[in-house]
Design a protein around this motif. Sequence first.
Motif, PDB file in Angstrom:
ATOM      1  N   CYS A   1       0.853  -1.192   0.000  1.00 29.37           N
ATOM      2  CA  CYS A   1       0.000   0.000   0.000  1.00 29.37           C
ATOM      3  C   CYS A   1       0.888   1.242   0.000  1.00 29.37           C
ATOM      4  O   CYS A   1       1.955   1.254   0.630  1.00 29.37           O
ATOM      5  N   LEU A   2       0.439   2.266  -0.691  1.00 33.31           N
ATOM      6  CA  LEU A   2       1.148   3.541  -0.646  1.00 33.31           C
ATOM      7  C   LEU A   2       1.093   4.095   0.769  1.00 33.31           C
ATOM      8  O   LEU A   2       0.020   4.155   1.381  1.00 33.31           O
ATOM      9  N   ALA A   3       2.243   4.494   1.300  1.00 32.05           N
ATOM     10  CA  ALA A   3       2.243   5.135   2.612  1.00 32.05           C
ATOM     11  C   ALA A   3       1.637   6.530   2.543  1.00 32.05           C
ATOM     12  O   ALA A   3       1.224   7.085   3.563  1.00 32.05           O
ATOM     13  N   ASP A   4       1.564   7.106   1.335  1.00 39.85           N
ATOM     14  CA  ASP A   4       0.900   8.399   1.148  1.00 39.85           C
ATOM     15  C   ASP A   4      -0.615   8.175   1.163  1.00 39.85           C
ATOM     16  O   ASP A   4      -1.152   7.466   0.305  1.00 39.85           O
ATOM     17  N   VAL A   5      -1.289   8.768   2.134  1.00 40.25           N
ATOM     18  CA  VAL A   5      -2.751   8.669   2.197  1.00 40.25           C
ATOM     19  C   VAL A   5      -3.341   9.630   1.169  1.00 40.25           C
ATOM     20  O   VAL A   5      -3.054  10.833   1.189  1.00 40.25           O
ATOM     21  N   ILE A   6      -4.159   9.097   0.257  1.00 42.53           N
ATOM     22  CA  ILE A   6      -4.681   9.872  -0.874  1.00 42.53           C
ATOM     23  C   ILE A   6      -6.089  10.362  -0.549  1.00 42.53           C
ATOM     24  O   ILE A   6      -6.947   9.576  -0.134  1.00 42.53           O
ATOM     25  N   PRO A   7      -6.367  11.665  -0.728  1.00 46.10           N
ATOM     26  CA  PRO A   7      -7.744  12.146  -0.540  1.00 46.10           C
ATOM     27  C   PRO A   7      -8.635  11.738  -1.706  1.00 46.10           C
ATOM     28  O   PRO A   7      -8.156  11.379  -2.789  1.00 46.10           O
ATOM     29  N   GLY A   8      -9.935  11.802  -1.498  1.00 43.26           N
ATOM     30  CA  GLY A   8     -10.881  11.394  -2.534  1.00 43.26           C
ATOM     31  C   GLY A   8     -10.778  12.224  -3.797  1.00 43.26           C
ATOM     32  O   GLY A   8     -11.046  11.724  -4.893  1.00 43.26           O
ATOM     33  N   SER A   9     -10.374  13.501  -3.679  1.00 42.56           N
ATOM     34  CA  SER A   9     -10.278  14.357  -4.860  1.00 42.56           C
ATOM     35  C   SER A   9      -9.200  13.894  -5.828  1.00 42.56           C
ATOM     36  O   SER A   9      -9.254  14.213  -7.017  1.00 42.56           O
ATOM     37  N   ALA A  10      -8.195  13.132  -5.342  1.00 43.59           N
ATOM     38  CA  ALA A  10      -7.105  12.665  -6.199  1.00 43.59           C
ATOM     39  C   ALA A  10      -7.261  11.213  -6.614  1.00 43.59           C
ATOM     40  O   ALA A  10      -6.387  10.684  -7.315  1.00 43.59           O
ATOM     41  N   LEU A  11      -8.352  10.542  -6.202  1.00 42.75           N
ATOM     42  CA  LEU A  11      -8.521   9.128  -6.541  1.00 42.75           C
ATOM     43  C   LEU A  11      -8.652   8.860  -8.043  1.00 42.75           C
ATOM     44  O   LEU A  11      -8.265   7.774  -8.491  1.00 42.75           O
ATOM     45  N   PRO A  12      -9.192   9.777  -8.867  1.00 41.47           N
ATOM     46  CA  PRO A  12      -9.251   9.487 -10.311  1.00 41.47           C
ATOM     47  C   PRO A  12      -7.889   9.198 -10.937  1.00 41.47           C
ATOM     48  O   PRO A  12      -7.833   8.554 -11.989  1.00 41.47           O
ATOM     49  N   ARG A  13      -6.798   9.629 -10.325  1.00 39.55           N
ATOM     50  CA  ARG A  13      -5.470   9.331 -10.859  1.00 39.55           C
ATOM     51  C   ARG A  13      -4.998   7.936 -10.465  1.00 39.55           C
ATOM     52  O   ARG A  13      -3.951   7.489 -10.919  1.00 39.55           O
ATOM     53  N   PHE A  14      -5.752   7.264  -9.586  1.00 42.39           N
ATOM     54  CA  PHE A  14      -5.336   5.959  -9.077  1.00 42.39           C
ATOM     55  C   PHE A  14      -6.426   4.912  -9.283  1.00 42.39           C
ATOM     56  O   PHE A  14      -6.751   4.147  -8.377  1.00 42.39           O
ATOM     57  N   THR A  15      -7.001   4.890 -10.463  1.00 41.84           N
ATOM     58  CA  THR A  15      -8.001   3.864 -10.771  1.00 41.84           C
ATOM     59  C   THR A  15      -7.308   2.505 -10.889  1.00 41.84           C
ATOM     60  O   THR A  15      -6.110   2.408 -11.180  1.00 41.84           O
ATOM     61  N   VAL A  16      -8.072   1.443 -10.642  1.00 40.28           N
ATOM     62  CA  VAL A  16      -7.517   0.091 -10.704  1.00 40.28           C
ATOM     63  C   VAL A  16      -6.996  -0.178 -12.117  1.00 40.28           C
ATOM     64  O   VAL A  16      -7.693   0.039 -13.106  1.00 40.28           O
ATOM     65  N   GLY A  17      -5.746  -0.616 -12.198  1.00 39.79           N
ATOM     66  CA  GLY A  17      -5.091  -0.860 -13.474  1.00 39.79           C
ATOM     67  C   GLY A  17      -4.193   0.272 -13.929  1.00 39.79           C
ATOM     68  O   GLY A  17      -3.411   0.085 -14.873  1.00 39.79           O
ATOM     69  N   ALA A  18      -4.292   1.434 -13.298  1.00 39.04           N
ATOM     70  CA  ALA A  18      -3.440   2.557 -13.680  1.00 39.04           C
ATOM     71  C   ALA A  18      -2.001   2.309 -13.212  1.00 39.04           C
ATOM     72  O   ALA A  18      -1.757   1.621 -12.224  1.00 39.04           O
ATOM     73  N   GLU A  19      -1.047   2.902 -13.919  1.00 35.99           N
ATOM     74  CA  GLU A  19       0.366   2.731 -13.589  1.00 35.99           C
ATOM     75  C   GLU A  19       0.898   3.992 -12.932  1.00 35.99           C
ATOM     76  O   GLU A  19       0.676   5.111 -13.419  1.00 35.99           O
ATOM     77  N   VAL A  20       1.582   3.815 -11.807  1.00 30.65           N
ATOM     78  CA  VAL A  20       2.182   4.930 -11.073  1.00 30.65           C
ATOM     79  C   VAL A  20       3.640   4.585 -10.786  1.00 30.65           C
ATOM     80  O   VAL A  20       4.037   3.418 -10.816  1.00 30.65           O
TER      81      VAL A  20
ATOM     82  N   GLY B   1      -8.499 -10.432   0.307  1.00 34.41           N
ATOM     83  CA  GLY B   1      -9.114  -9.125   0.119  1.00 34.41           C
ATOM     84  C   GLY B   1      -8.664  -8.078   1.103  1.00 34.41           C
ATOM     85  O   GLY B   1      -8.990  -6.897   0.936  1.00 34.41           O
ATOM     86  N   ALA B   2      -7.931  -8.476   2.163  1.00 32.13           N
ATOM     87  CA  ALA B   2      -7.434  -7.498   3.125  1.00 32.13           C
ATOM     88  C   ALA B   2      -6.318  -6.672   2.491  1.00 32.13           C
ATOM     89  O   ALA B   2      -5.626  -7.131   1.583  1.00 32.13           O
ATOM     90  N   ARG B   3      -6.132  -5.466   2.998  1.00 33.69           N
ATOM     91  CA  ARG B   3      -5.101  -4.602   2.420  1.00 33.69           C
ATOM     92  C   ARG B   3      -3.716  -5.129   2.766  1.00 33.69           C
ATOM     93  O   ARG B   3      -3.491  -5.768   3.796  1.00 33.69           O
ATOM     94  N   ALA B   4      -2.755  -4.861   1.893  1.00 32.90           N
ATOM     95  CA  ALA B   4      -1.383  -5.319   2.080  1.00 32.90           C
ATOM     96  C   ALA B   4      -0.762  -4.645   3.298  1.00 32.90           C
ATOM     97  O   ALA B   4      -1.064  -3.492   3.623  1.00 32.90           O
ATOM     98  N   THR B   5       0.106  -5.375   3.971  1.00 33.20           N
ATOM     99  CA  THR B   5       0.762  -4.830   5.159  1.00 33.20           C
ATOM    100  C   THR B   5       2.061  -4.108   4.823  1.00 33.20           C
ATOM    101  O   THR B   5       2.583  -3.369   5.658  1.00 33.20           O
ATOM    102  N   MET B   6       2.620  -4.321   3.639  1.00 31.65           N
ATOM    103  CA  MET B   6       3.845  -3.631   3.252  1.00 31.65           C
ATOM    104  C   MET B   6       3.542  -2.219   2.771  1.00 31.65           C
ATOM    105  O   MET B   6       2.391  -1.899   2.446  1.00 31.65           O
ATOM    106  N   ARG B   7       4.580  -1.396   2.709  1.00 33.07           N
ATOM    107  CA  ARG B   7       4.413   0.004   2.328  1.00 33.07           C
ATOM    108  C   ARG B   7       5.457   0.394   1.283  1.00 33.07           C
ATOM    109  O   ARG B   7       6.575  -0.132   1.255  1.00 33.07           O
TER     110      ARG B   7
END
Length: 490
Positions: A127-146, A165-171
Amino acid sequence: MDPRAWTCCTDSQDLPWWAWLVVGGCVGALLIFILTRVMIVHRSGTTREPLPRLAAEPVPAVVQAIHPAPLPVWNRRHTSPMGRLIDWYRGLAPAAAHEAYVRSLIHDAWLVEVEYATEAGERIRACLADVIPGSALPRFTVGAEVSVRCFENPRTRLRADAVPGARATMRCLLADSLTDVPRAGYDLDGVRARVERVRWSEPRAGSPFLGIMAFKTERDPFGGEVRGERRSFPADPQGIWAATSRPAPVIRRAEDTPLPESVQEVRLWEDSDSFARTQLIHAPIFWVCLPVAAIGLLWFLTVSDSSDAGPDGFFFWALWVAAFVWLLVSVSVLVHRLNIRREDLASHERIYRHGVLCTLHRAPWDRSGGEGDSSPTFIALDHRLDHRVAERIHQALRTWITAVTVVDTSCLDEILPAERLFGTEAKGGWYLPFISGFGTSEELAAHQWVLITASKDPEDAHPMVTTVPHGKAFQRMRAKARRHAERSAR
């Protein structure tokens, strides 16, 4: 009863069995307590250590899932009866209000789970250690490359995912190229501590890690840390600098600039009441004299005691051992303090040679002391600056500080050169969250000059700030420094 027949212990120098039992129990309990604390800290981790070493280059990652960011942990002490009593006595918010405030921060905050490949070809989900607000979620759609920065050793203090289905524990971290992405906080759970979460009241752009937190680097083979510089600031400092075309006039000081005449004068400025000399030299010497006197007293008692039992007692020889240990510790402290004093004298020489004399101006914000008191903050301007440039830097800093106090004041806790905020055109100005010295806010605000010296370590972004005394104190120190120079010249 003959006093010479008294002994500190038995002739056989053996303690009773129950005394050994008490001593052994106390020592054992202390060792068990220390071991338990060490194990607890080792298992839970600490945020005081630097973050693990990052991989050399960013790697591409593919977004796999979006998870709601967990709530920051708040102090459970506030829910206990004794905790509520302490909160009421200190005038703090009650537990319900504190919990409501913490829960209000959960809005619109998400953890983005990605998958990337290591150099060895292993696929890692983190999981990204950067917590993303909802306003920036369109840049992180499933399948997008970052682009992400991953840790060399992606270990975690959390358990592996047990539920599908649980979130990953690594960062992992967003790469440097994505500094424009707003963040709502960060979540480093498991990286260096089991729980390490921070949520901001308002999202802001810029990485909360790169250039701010300390990482283990290759520069120090012993695993040291190198602290970087903050790369992003709230309230758009570049826009404020561009808009400051007609700055308000700055009240300039008198032309007779109080430049230091000698290194001795700088030493007096740094230690006006000789507190450092007392703490680093006189006090350690005094503590060395005490065990020397104790050893002399024990030697006198040993020589003058004519009995056979007294000097051979267990307690008597324990005093000898304690006195020598005391002497060894005192001498070690004295040597350490003398080394610190030597470093201080070297820094005084550097301040005298490379210090920049600056005028001091009150900033439009006071830092809270946490118990109802506050301390002033300042703006320092190089006295060699052109009047028009100094006025523009002063006005831009005041405008930016006023705007930041409404958004987020965390960046106002460090010394900030104006050129880091506005560019090279603003070189010669500084924001100072505090100045060295003793006294009330009014006494500190009365100072008109400071010496700012760049750190000798190029990796250290924080300069040294020396307060220049004013009024009669300045005249007294200058006269004392001149007398010292005259005695040295004879």
